[in-house]
Write a protein that holds these residues in place. Structure first.
Motif, PDB file in Angstrom:
ATOM      1  N   GLN A  91       0.766  -1.144  -0.163  1.00  0.00           N
ATOM      2  CA  GLN A  91      -0.029   0.015  -0.057  1.00  0.00           C
ATOM      3  C   GLN A  91       0.757   1.451   0.015  1.00  0.00           C
ATOM      4  N   GLN A  92       1.828   1.286   0.776  1.00  0.00           N
ATOM      5  CA  GLN A  92       3.140   2.501   1.019  1.00  0.00           C
ATOM      6  C   GLN A  92       3.418   2.533  -0.592  1.00  0.00           C
ATOM      7  N   THR A  93       3.886   1.682  -1.129  1.00  0.00           N
ATOM      8  CA  THR A  93       4.736   1.728  -2.577  1.00  0.00           C
ATOM      9  C   THR A  93       3.577   2.220  -3.471  1.00  0.00           C
ATOM     10  N   PHE A  94       2.280   1.562  -3.200  1.00  0.00           N
ATOM     11  CA  PHE A  94       1.165   2.076  -4.347  1.00  0.00           C
ATOM     12  C   PHE A  94       1.032   3.567  -4.231  1.00  0.00           C
ATOM     13  N   ILE A  95       0.922   3.918  -3.041  1.00  0.00           N
ATOM     14  CA  ILE A  95       0.590   5.433  -2.818  1.00  0.00           C
ATOM     15  C   ILE A  95       1.818   6.211  -3.203  1.00  0.00           C
ATOM     16  N   THR A  96       2.928   6.004  -2.891  1.00  0.00           N
ATOM     17  CA  THR A  96       4.030   6.677  -3.322  1.00  0.00           C
ATOM     18  C   THR A  96       4.167   6.608  -4.995  1.00  0.00           C
ATOM     19  N   THR A  97       4.111   5.646  -5.494  1.00  0.00           N
ATOM     20  CA  THR A  97       4.088   5.774  -6.947  1.00  0.00           C
ATOM     21  C   THR A  97       3.009   6.506  -7.504  1.00  0.00           C
ATOM     22  N   ALA A  98       1.645   6.237  -6.965  1.00  0.00           N
ATOM     23  CA  ALA A  98       0.550   7.155  -7.467  1.00  0.00           C
ATOM     24  C   ALA A  98       0.810   8.556  -7.378  1.00  0.00           C
ATOM     25  N   LEU A  99       1.444   9.186  -6.312  1.00  0.00           N
ATOM     26  CA  LEU A  99       1.671  10.526  -6.157  1.00  0.00           C
ATOM     27  C   LEU A  99       2.834  11.194  -7.043  1.00  0.00           C
ATOM     28  N   ASN A 100       3.749  10.410  -7.080  1.00  0.00           N
ATOM     29  CA  ASN A 100       4.996  10.718  -8.199  1.00  0.00           C
ATOM     30  C   ASN A 100       4.805  10.559  -9.620  1.00  0.00           C
ATOM     31  N   SER A 101       3.433   9.881  -9.817  1.00  0.00           N
ATOM     32  CA  SER A 101       3.403   9.827 -11.393  1.00  0.00           C
ATOM     33  C   SER A 101       2.812  10.952 -12.090  1.00  0.00           C
ATOM     34  N   PRO A 102       3.216  11.271 -13.334  1.00  0.00           N
ATOM     35  CA  PRO A 102       2.557  12.307 -13.951  1.00  0.00           C
ATOM     36  C   PRO A 102       1.280  11.914 -14.301  1.00  0.00           C
ATOM     37  N   ALA A 103       0.428  12.911 -14.289  1.00  0.00           N
ATOM     38  CA  ALA A 103      -0.911  12.757 -14.626  1.00  0.00           C
ATOM     39  C   ALA A 103      -1.312  12.808 -16.116  1.00  0.00           C
TER      40      ALA A 103
END
Length: 57
Positions: free
Chosen positions: A45-57
């Motif tokens: 979950q932490q990896t998923f959240i970090t990846t989602a927050l750092n991904s360009p939209a």
């Protein structure tokens, strides 16, 4: 999770429930040293959240 001396199951549903309990424990409760003594679900979950927050939209 009920610990059993020997895996004796009443029926198929009982054995499936026992396997599901083991997976639940392993993924949600057991701490793993290779991921900083976290449960795998939490680390994912932490990896998923970090990846989602750092991904360009």
């Amino acid at each position: 999770m009920e610990l059993r001396e020997r895996p004796v199951f009443a029926d198929l549903a009982d054995s499936q429930a026992s396997v599901a309990d083991c997976f639940d424990y392993f993924n949600h409760e057991r701490l793993h040293s290779s991921i900083g003594y976290q449960a795998p679900y939490r680390a994912h979950q932490q990896t998923f959240i970090t990846t989602a927050l750092n991904s360009p939209a």
